[in-house]
Design a protein around this motif. Structure first.
Motif, mmCIF file in Angstrom:
data_model
loop_
_atom_site.group_PDB
_atom_site.id
_atom_site.type_symbol
_atom_site.label_atom_id
_atom_site.label_comp_id
_atom_site.label_asym_id
_atom_site.label_seq_id
_atom_site.Cartn_x
_atom_site.Cartn_y
_atom_site.Cartn_z
ATOM 1 N N LEU A 183 -4.930 5.362 9.655
ATOM 2 C CA LEU A 183 -4.574 5.550 11.058
ATOM 3 C C LEU A 183 -5.290 6.759 11.648
ATOM 4 C CD1 LEU A 183 -0.746 4.794 11.268
ATOM 5 C CD2 LEU A 183 -2.648 3.416 12.097
ATOM 6 N N VAL A 184 -5.417 7.815 10.866
ATOM 7 C CA VAL A 184 -6.135 9.000 11.342
ATOM 8 C C VAL A 184 -7.593 8.647 11.642
ATOM 9 C CG1 VAL A 184 -6.993 11.269 10.671
ATOM 10 C CG2 VAL A 184 -4.620 10.649 10.206
ATOM 11 N N ALA A 185 -8.209 7.862 10.751
ATOM 12 C CA ALA A 185 -9.599 7.452 10.972
ATOM 13 C C ALA A 185 -9.728 6.577 12.218
ATOM 14 C CB ALA A 185 -10.123 6.709 9.745
ATOM 15 N N ALA A 186 -8.780 5.649 12.402
ATOM 16 C CA ALA A 186 -8.812 4.778 13.585
ATOM 17 C C ALA A 186 -8.601 5.583 14.862
ATOM 18 C CB ALA A 186 -7.750 3.693 13.465
ATOM 19 N N ARG A 187 -7.675 6.533 14.816
ATOM 20 C CA ARG A 187 -7.416 7.361 15.998
ATOM 21 C C ARG A 187 -8.634 8.208 16.348
ATOM 22 N NH1 ARG A 187 -7.272 9.364 19.941
ATOM 23 N NH2 ARG A 187 -5.614 10.447 21.097
ATOM 24 N N ARG A 188 -9.302 8.747 15.341
ATOM 25 C CA ARG A 188 -10.500 9.542 15.590
ATOM 26 C C ARG A 188 -11.614 8.671 16.165
ATOM 27 N NH1 ARG A 188 -11.132 11.319 10.824
ATOM 28 N NH2 ARG A 188 -10.028 13.298 11.082
ATOM 29 N N GLU A 189 -11.755 7.458 15.630
ATOM 30 C CA GLU A 189 -12.796 6.558 16.128
ATOM 31 C C GLU A 189 -12.557 6.204 17.592
ATOM 32 O OE1 GLU A 189 -14.696 2.139 15.135
ATOM 33 O OE2 GLU A 189 -12.999 2.912 13.975
ATOM 34 N N VAL A 190 -11.314 5.891 17.937
ATOM 35 C CA VAL A 190 -10.992 5.566 19.324
ATOM 36 C C VAL A 190 -11.264 6.769 20.221
ATOM 37 C CG1 VAL A 190 -9.111 4.984 20.909
ATOM 38 C CG2 VAL A 190 -9.321 3.784 18.736
ATOM 39 N N GLY A 191 -10.922 7.960 19.745
ATOM 40 C CA GLY A 191 -11.149 9.158 20.550
ATOM 41 C C GLY A 191 -12.626 9.401 20.817
ATOM 42 N N VAL A 192 -13.454 9.225 19.799
ATOM 43 C CA VAL A 192 -14.896 9.420 19.976
ATOM 44 C C VAL A 192 -15.456 8.400 20.963
ATOM 45 C CG1 VAL A 192 -17.131 9.289 18.805
ATOM 46 C CG2 VAL A 192 -15.237 10.506 17.732
ATOM 47 N N LEU A 193 -15.073 7.145 20.805
ATOM 48 C CA LEU A 193 -15.556 6.104 21.710
ATOM 49 C C LEU A 193 -15.067 6.334 23.133
ATOM 50 C CD1 LEU A 193 -15.078 2.930 19.473
ATOM 51 C CD2 LEU A 193 -17.233 4.011 20.101
ATOM 52 N N GLY B 87 0.804 -1.214 0.000
ATOM 53 C CA GLY B 87 0.000 0.000 0.000
ATOM 54 C C GLY B 87 0.839 1.267 0.000
ATOM 55 N N LYS B 88 0.153 2.386 -0.205
ATOM 56 C CA LYS B 88 0.812 3.676 -0.227
ATOM 57 C C LYS B 88 0.851 4.270 1.180
ATOM 58 C CE LYS B 88 -0.696 4.762 -4.935
ATOM 59 N NZ LYS B 88 -1.429 5.737 -5.797
ATOM 60 N N PRO B 89 1.959 4.909 1.550
ATOM 61 C CA PRO B 89 2.038 5.517 2.894
ATOM 62 C C PRO B 89 0.949 6.554 3.144
ATOM 63 C CG PRO B 89 4.214 5.389 1.883
ATOM 64 C CD PRO B 89 3.226 5.005 0.820
ATOM 65 N N GLU B 90 0.569 7.317 2.106
ATOM 66 C CA GLU B 90 -0.466 8.333 2.288
ATOM 67 C C GLU B 90 -1.800 7.699 2.670
ATOM 68 O OE1 GLU B 90 1.402 7.979 -0.331
ATOM 69 O OE2 GLU B 90 2.761 9.704 -0.280
ATOM 70 N N ASP B 91 -2.150 6.597 1.996
ATOM 71 C CA ASP B 91 -3.400 5.901 2.326
ATOM 72 C C ASP B 91 -3.331 5.288 3.723
ATOM 73 O OD1 ASP B 91 -4.270 6.575 -0.196
ATOM 74 O OD2 ASP B 91 -3.703 4.649 -1.091
ATOM 75 N N ALA B 92 -2.165 4.763 4.073
ATOM 76 C CA ALA B 92 -2.006 4.152 5.394
ATOM 77 C C ALA B 92 -2.174 5.194 6.500
ATOM 78 C CB ALA B 92 -0.639 3.480 5.495
ATOM 79 N N ILE B 93 -1.637 6.381 6.286
ATOM 80 C CA ILE B 93 -1.767 7.433 7.291
ATOM 81 C C ILE B 93 -3.230 7.835 7.458
ATOM 82 C CG2 ILE B 93 -1.223 9.852 7.777
ATOM 83 C CD1 ILE B 93 1.522 9.380 6.603
ATOM 84 N N GLU B 94 -3.972 7.906 6.362
ATOM 85 C CA GLU B 94 -5.391 8.247 6.450
ATOM 86 C C GLU B 94 -6.156 7.188 7.243
ATOM 87 O OE1 GLU B 94 -6.993 10.957 5.644
ATOM 88 O OE2 GLU B 94 -5.089 11.854 5.070
#
Length: 320
Positions: free
Chosen positions: A180-190, A171-178
């Motif tokens: 991780l950002v989505a996962a981090r946001r999800e964990v923060g909301v929960l 995969g591409k690093p840019e897609d991987a970072i996105e």
């Protein structure tokens, strides 16, 4: 709206609400579940149970964070359950719980998997009727906390899969970072939604609530608070896992960069001596050496020889 009357092992699905639910005896427990899509059901419940205006408003529409209030005759708690869907929409479902001595009201905007599973479990078997309202609420909140645990577990599973792909360099690093950002946001909301329940769960352990419940229900709330702290720790672990996955991605990117620099450095080492020799041999001096052709082939052989020796040394030292 559906109404279920528990009397020990007997379970009755009622077509209408009792006229005086506050007069249910100790062996009975009434559970009323309301789909807020019907305003008529909410009005009927308010008239039968004689609820406070603030409670009526929240039963009609939830807002804000987790909420708890003790009205003496009943308790009102707003809790939020995570969605069990895999989509990363950070969706939280509001659940209103109004608890009296022998009756419980739950209200929500759409079907809640935790509530549906709980309904099937308590309607199947067991002495649900021997529970009082607060103990019933404690059991329900255990399932809500279980939903948070499952949500954090799903995040952990996605992060493990992410780590495997990152270590393989897929995969591409840019897609991987996105991702991780989505996962981090999800964990923060929960995590924030879960932490908002702390004051409510702490209030449920106060001894003044024994007027509605019993010693057994008080012990269950104490156990529930400990379960809550364990779930909060799961949220912290999920957040640390997100940071760990980012470290894995950075390490893999650094490894890829090192490989590129190794190739570039080796290419420079191979070409630099040849460029130096070519530069020296190309100087504009009147020498007899340049009047013959054989030195040209000697220089070519020397350049190729240096390149071969450089590659051999790099191979023997595992540089390539």
């Amino acid at each position: 709206m559906k109404a279920i009357l528990f009397d020990r092992e007997q379970v009755d699905h009622l077509d209408d609400l009792p006229q005086r639910p506050d007069r249910l005896n100790g062996s009975k427990l009434l559970w009323v579940d309301v789909d807020r899509g019907s305003g008529e059901s909410a009005e009927k419940i308010n008239s039968v149970f004689e609820l406070d205006d603030g409670t009526c408003e929240r039963l009609a529409s939830s807002s804000g964070r987790a909420h708890f209030h003790d009205f003496g005759r009943y308790m009102h708690m707003t809790t939020y359950s995570p969605s069990e869907e895999e989509a990363e929409d950070e969706d939280l479902i509001a659940l209103e719980c109004v608890v009296g001595k022998n009756w419980v009201i739950t209200a929500h905007d759409r079907p809640i998997p935790v509530l549906q599973e709980f309904s099937e479990r308590v309607s199947g078997s067991g002495d649900t009727g021997v529970l009082d309202g607060p103990a019933f609420l404690a059991t329900l909140l255990e399932w809500v906390l279980g939903a948070y645990s499952q949500a954090f577990e799903r995040v952990e599973e996605r992060l493990e899969e992410f780590d495997v792909h990152a270590m393989r360099g897929e995969g591409k690093p840019e897609d991987a970072i996105e991702r991780l950002v989505a996962a981090r946001r999800e964990v923060g909301v929960l995590r924030r939604a879960l932490a908002a329940h702390r004051s409510a769960l702490t209030a449920l352990t106060h001894p003044e609530l024994e007027a509605l419940g019993s010693d057994a229900s008080g012990e269950r709330f104490e156990s529930l608070l400990r379960r809550f702290e364990a779930t909060v720790q799961e949220a912290r672990d999920a957040r640390e896992s997100t940071v760990g996955s980012f470290d894995v991605l950075i390490a893999r990117t650094g490894h890829r960069t090192n490989s590129i620099m190794k190739v570039l450095t080796l290419t420079s080492v191979i070409l630099l001596p040849g460029a130096l020799i070519a530069g020296l041999m190309g100087m504009n001096f009147k020498l007899g050496l340049f009047e013959v052709t054989w030195p040209f082939y000697v220089v070519i052989a020397l350049v190729v020889g240096i390149a071969v020796v450089t590659l051999t040394i790099a191979k023997l030292r595992d540089w390539i």
